[in-house]
Write a protein that holds these residues in place. Sequence first.
Motif, mmCIF file in Angstrom:
data_model
loop_
_atom_site.group_PDB
_atom_site.id
_atom_site.type_symbol
_atom_site.label_atom_id
_atom_site.label_comp_id
_atom_site.label_asym_id
_atom_site.label_seq_id
_atom_site.Cartn_x
_atom_site.Cartn_y
_atom_site.Cartn_z
ATOM 1 N N CYS A 131 -1.890 -4.412 2.712
ATOM 2 C CA CYS A 131 -2.213 -3.063 2.231
ATOM 3 C C CYS A 131 -1.151 -2.065 2.690
ATOM 4 O O CYS A 131 -0.385 -2.331 3.616
ATOM 5 C CB CYS A 131 -3.623 -2.655 2.675
ATOM 6 S SG CYS A 131 -3.722 -1.777 4.238
ATOM 7 N N CYS B 132 -1.154 -1.172 6.358
ATOM 8 C CA CYS B 132 -0.623 -2.285 7.165
ATOM 9 C C CYS B 132 0.900 -2.298 7.078
ATOM 10 O O CYS B 132 1.584 -2.567 8.087
ATOM 11 C CB CYS B 132 -1.213 -3.611 6.701
ATOM 12 S SG CYS B 132 -2.890 -3.926 7.318
ATOM 13 N N HIS C 164 -6.397 -4.476 10.493
ATOM 14 C CA HIS C 164 -6.935 -4.143 9.174
ATOM 15 C C HIS C 164 -8.438 -4.345 9.098
ATOM 16 O O HIS C 164 -8.935 -5.437 9.311
ATOM 17 C CB HIS C 164 -6.265 -4.970 8.067
ATOM 18 C CG HIS C 164 -6.801 -4.630 6.708
ATOM 19 N ND1 HIS C 164 -6.162 -3.763 5.851
ATOM 20 C CD2 HIS C 164 -7.963 -4.981 6.081
ATOM 21 C CE1 HIS C 164 -6.895 -3.620 4.751
ATOM 22 N NE2 HIS C 164 -7.988 -4.354 4.871
ATOM 23 N N HIS D 240 -8.111 0.655 3.957
ATOM 24 C CA HIS D 240 -7.818 0.348 5.354
ATOM 25 C C HIS D 240 -8.413 1.535 6.119
ATOM 26 O O HIS D 240 -8.020 2.689 5.860
ATOM 27 C CB HIS D 240 -6.290 0.237 5.568
ATOM 28 C CG HIS D 240 -5.861 -0.052 6.969
ATOM 29 N ND1 HIS D 240 -5.030 -1.126 7.297
ATOM 30 C CD2 HIS D 240 -6.106 0.588 8.140
ATOM 31 C CE1 HIS D 240 -4.803 -1.124 8.597
ATOM 32 N NE2 HIS D 240 -5.448 -0.084 9.132
HETATM 33 ZN ZN ZN Z 1 -4.398 -2.703 6.063
#
Ligand code: ZN
Length: 130
Positions: free
Chosen positions: A2, A5, A44, A95
Amino acid sequence: MCIFCEIIDGNIPSKKVYEDDNFLAILDLSQTTYGHTLVMPKKHYDNFLAMPANEAGKLMEVVNIVANKIYKNLDCKGCNILMNTNEVAGQTVMHTHVHIIPRYNENDSIEIKFTENKFDLDEVLNKING
Ligand code: ZN
Ligand code: 5GP
């Protein structure tokens, strides 16, 4: 992976307001108000509901530290601290992240409005408490 991240891993640049081993706070690109900041766990989780309670608690400790830093140094009068959880509530990045939105006056470019409804409070309570 994501987008947050990617930011945490350093693959996408960000403006860091706070960082420790487990949490990161960065300036939100949108800057809804001057200093709009996002606080997130480095691990995450799709959202707050998906976090174990002890980690959610630690996240809120960091939110407190970062919000106080913003409050002290940006000369704002207060802030809105909020989380959009799941799409229905406006979450666009899956997230966990907490918005800290500094407030300078009542006409800042953000509107949060609590409308009133007449639900049966005992029924609501019974449902929540099972
Ligand atoms: Zn993430
Ligand atoms: P949400 O709508 O999920 O509660 O909030 C997502 C927030 O992330 C939005 O306010 C948006 O401006 C911010 N955002 C999205 N992509 C990026 C990015 O790449 N970098 C930063 N700093 N903020 C982002």
